[in-house]
Design an enzyme around this catalytic site. Structure first.
Site, mmCIF file in Angstrom:
data_model
loop_
_atom_site.group_PDB
_atom_site.id
_atom_site.type_symbol
_atom_site.label_atom_id
_atom_site.label_comp_id
_atom_site.label_asym_id
_atom_site.label_seq_id
_atom_site.Cartn_x
_atom_site.Cartn_y
_atom_site.Cartn_z
ATOM 1 N N LYS A 78 1.947 5.082 1.122
ATOM 2 C CA LYS A 78 1.479 5.118 -0.270
ATOM 3 C C LYS A 78 0.725 6.438 -0.472
ATOM 4 O O LYS A 78 -0.041 6.853 0.408
ATOM 5 C CB LYS A 78 0.553 3.919 -0.513
ATOM 6 N N SER A 153 -0.395 -2.104 -7.531
ATOM 7 C CA SER A 153 -0.209 -0.681 -7.693
ATOM 8 C C SER A 153 0.710 -0.039 -6.654
ATOM 9 O O SER A 153 1.230 1.050 -6.880
ATOM 10 C CB SER A 153 -1.571 0.011 -7.636
ATOM 11 N N SER A 177 -2.654 -5.470 -4.890
ATOM 12 C CA SER A 177 -1.657 -4.392 -4.931
ATOM 13 C C SER A 177 -0.680 -4.327 -3.777
ATOM 14 O O SER A 177 0.264 -3.536 -3.812
ATOM 15 C CB SER A 177 -2.353 -3.045 -5.045
HETATM 16 N N1 GLN Z 1 -3.752 -4.910 -10.437
HETATM 17 C C1 GLN Z 1 -5.125 -4.834 -10.048
HETATM 18 C C2 GLN Z 1 -5.815 -3.740 -10.824
HETATM 19 O O1 GLN Z 1 -5.204 -3.197 -11.672
HETATM 20 C C3 GLN Z 1 -5.242 -4.605 -8.568
HETATM 21 C C4 GLN Z 1 -4.956 -3.234 -8.172
HETATM 22 C C5 GLN Z 1 -5.074 -3.019 -6.691
HETATM 23 O O2 GLN Z 1 -5.071 -3.956 -5.906
HETATM 24 N N2 GLN Z 1 -5.223 -1.758 -6.329
HETATM 25 O O3 GLN Z 1 -6.936 -3.416 -10.615
#
Ligand code: GLN
Length: 479
Positions: A78, A153, A177
Site C-alpha cells: 500500500k 482505503s 481498511s
Molecule cells: N473507512 C474508514 C475511514 O474512512 C476507515 C479507514 C481506514 O481504516 N483507514 O476512516
C-alpha cells in the site's frame, strides 16, 4: 507452463525452493499481468522498475542455499508505507513528489524476508475512505465487477490480490481498511492486535487506531505473511514487546477448541436479509465442522461509529498538521507571505474528504468542545473495550459480518454518513485494539461477502486457525 500467479503463497515458496520455477519467472508472470490489467483496474500508483533485478538476486540466493523465509515472492505495498528513495504518495496530491528518505519497518521486514516488491498500490487519500474514490490517482475498479468499488482505503492492495497481480499485499486498517476491501474483493484480510506490527514509516492517519496488516488468498497465506511483518520495534513507542509465535503453525493446527461468540443484538439488527442469511449460513458451517458457538451481549457497541468519527478526525487533524508546505509535501506557487504559504499549500494539496476530517477534528479538539466531544468519545471507547474484555471471559472469539452490504457502484454514495456507515462492523476492533480477520463467506448476485472473526489480544493465531478451519470446509476463498 502452469500459471504461477494462481498458486498459493505456500506453493510458491515450495516451488521456488525446490527450483521448480524461478523468482524471475514468477515475477515476470505478475509483471505481464499488471501491464495488461492495471490500465483498467488502476490498482497500482507506481511500479518498481527494479522488480526483476530483485528477483534475480533472490534466485541467486536460492541457488546458494541462502534463501530467506519468503525469498523471491513478488508482493505489493500500500502506498502508505515509506520505501527509501522511492515515491510514497499516500494517495494524495500533497505527497505527489515525496521521495522517502527512509523505509518503513514493514517494508524492511518483508524485504529482509526475501520478497520482491512489484509496486505501490492505490488507496483513499491518507487512508480516509471506504471506496478508494478519494484517491488523487483515480478510482480503483473492483476486479469482480468493474462498475463497482473495491472498498477502501486499501482498495488497490485488495484489488491487486484478488486479480492475482501479486502474491499478497500489505495494507493498513484504522477503521476497517483491510477487512472491508477484503470482503468486497472476495479475499482474506487480517488486521493484527494494535502494536503487533510497527507503525514506523507508515504514514499516520489516526495513530491510536492505525495498524498494518495483510491481504492474501487464504488464512494460511495470511498467517505466513503476517508472521514476517510482526514483532517489537523500538522505533515505534506503541510497539508491543511480545514474542511472535508461528502464526502458520497456529493457523494449521487441528485444535478445535473454539467458542465463537455471536453478538445477538448486532446480528438481529442486520438490515440486509441476504447479509443476515449469509451470516447464519456461515455459523452453520462452523457448527457442522465441530465448532461451539455462544450468544453474547456486546454493550455500547452501537456507539462505535460516532466515537470513531470523533477520535479519528481529531488524531488526523494533529497528524496532518505537518503538511504545511515548508517541511513536507506540496508547496503553492509564489506565496505572498507565510500565512498564504500555509493556507494555499494545504488548500491545493489536500482533497475534499481530508479537509472535511481536518475541520471536524480541529473542531472536536478546540477549547470548549474538547471535553464535550473528544474526552467523552475516549470514555465511551473504554466502555467498548470493556465489553470485549468481558466477552472474552466466555468466548475465544467474536463473529460478525464484515460489511452491511456487498460492494456498491462507483460514485453511487454521495451522503458522507452513508459512506461512514460502511465501517459499522469493523470499527469496534480498532477502538479496542483487537486482532480481526475477514474471510470470504459466499456471494450475493455474484458479489462476494465476508465474515469477520475478532480475537482476544495477541491471539491472532486463534482467529487464523478458525478461518483456516472455515476455509478447509468451504471453497469461497477459491472462487
Ligand atoms: N473507512 C474508514 C475511514 O474512512 C476507515 C479507514 C481506514 O481504516 N483507514 O476512516
Amino acid at each position: 507452463m502452469k500459471d504461477l500467479t494462481n498458486l498459493s503463497l505456500l506453493e510458491q515458496i515450495d516451488g521456488l525452493n525446490s527450483k521448480e520455477f524461478s523468482s524471475v519467472e514468477i515475477t515476470s508472470s505478475y509483471i505481464e499481468k499488471i501491464e495488461e490489467q492495471n490500465k483498467i483496474l488502476n490498482c497500482f500508483i507506481s511500479l518498481n522498475e527494479n522488480a526483476l533485478e530483485e528477483a534475480k538476486k533472490s534466485d541467486s540466493k536460492i541457488a546458494k542455499n541462502k534463501a530467506n523465509t519468503m525469498e523471491g515472492i513478488p508482493i505489493a505495498h500500500k502506498d502508505i508505507f515509506c520505501i527509501k528513495d522511492q515515491k510514497t504518495t499516500c494517495g494524495s496530491k500533497m505527497l505527489e513528489n515525496f521521495i522517502s528518505p527512509y523505509s518503513s519497518t514493514v517494508y524492511e521486514k518483508l524485504f529482509n524476508s526475501g520478497t520482491v516488491n512489484l509496486g505501490k498500490t492505490n488507496m483513499d487519500e491518507f487512508a480516509m475512505g471506504s471506496s478508494n474514490e478519494t484517491s488523487f490517482y483515480g478510482n480503483v475498479l473492483n476486479p469482480i465487477d468493474h462498475e463497482r468499488v473495491p472498498g477502501g482505503s486499501s482498495g488497490g492492495s485488495a484489488a491487486a490480490v484478488a486479480a492475482r497481480l501479486c502474491s499478497f499485499a500489505t495494507g493498513t486498517d484504522t477503521g476497517g481498511s483491510i477487512r472491508q476491501p477484503a470482503a468486497f474483493c472476495g479475499i482474506t484480510g487480517i488486521k493484527p492486535t494494535y502494536g503487533r506490527v510497527s507503525r514506523w514509516g507508515m504514514i499516520a492517519f489516526a495513530s491510536s487506531l492505525d495498524q498494518g496488516g495483510i491481504f492474501a488468498n487464504s488464512a494460511l497465506d495470511a498467517a505466513i505473511a503476517l508472521e514476517n511483518i510482526s514483532g517489537f520495534d523500538k522505533k515505534d513507542s506503541t510497539s508491543l514487546n511480545k514474542k511472535v509465535p508461528s502464526f502458520f503453525n497456529e493457523a494449521s493446527s487441528t485444535n478445535k477448541d473454539h467458542i465463537v461468540g455471536i453478538p445477538r443484538s448486532i446480528i438481529e439488527n442486520i438490515k440486509d436479509s441476504e447479509v443476515k442469511n449469509n451470516f447464519y449460513d456461515s455459523v452453520e458451517i462452523l457448527e457442522k465442522s465441530g465448532i461451539k458457538t455462544k450468544e453474547i451481549d456486546l454493550k455500547n457497541i452501537e456507539f462505535s461509529l460516532p466515537v470513531y468519527y470523533v477520535i479519528a478526525p481529531a488524531e488526523c487533524s494533529a497528524n496532518l498538521s505537518r503538511y504545511d508546505g515548508v517541511r513536507f509535501g506540496h508547496r503553492c506557487e509564489n506565496p505572498k507571505n507565510l500565512e498564504d504559504l500555509y493556507a494555499r499549500s494545504r488548500a491545493e494539496g489536500f482533497g475534499e474528504e481530508v479537509k472535511k476530517r481536518i475541520l471536524i477534528g480541529t473542531y472536536c479538539l478546540s477549547a470548549g468542545y474538547y471535553d464535550a466531544y473528544y474526552i467523552k468519545a475516549q470514555k465511551v471507547r473504554n466502555l467498548i473495550k470493556e465489553s470485549f474484555v468481558n466477552a472474552f471471559k466466555e468466548v475465544s472469539s467474536v463473529m460478525m459480518p464484515t460489511t452491511a452490504n456487498v460492494s456498491f457502484k462507483q460514485n453511487s454514495i454521495q451522503d458522507p454518513v452513508e459512506m461512514y456507515e460502511q465501517d459499522i462492523y469493523t470499527i469496534p476492533a480498532n477502538l479496542a485494539g483487537l486482532p480481526a480477520i475477514s474471510i470470504p463467506s459466499g456471494k450475493i448476485n455474484n458479489l462476494p461477502l465476508g465474515i469477520q472473526f475478532i480475537g482476544n489480544y495477541l491471539n491472532e493465531g486463534n482467529i487464523l486457525n478458525l478461518s483456516n478451519l472455515f476455509q478447509q470446509n468451504t471453497n469461497f476463498h477459491n472462487e
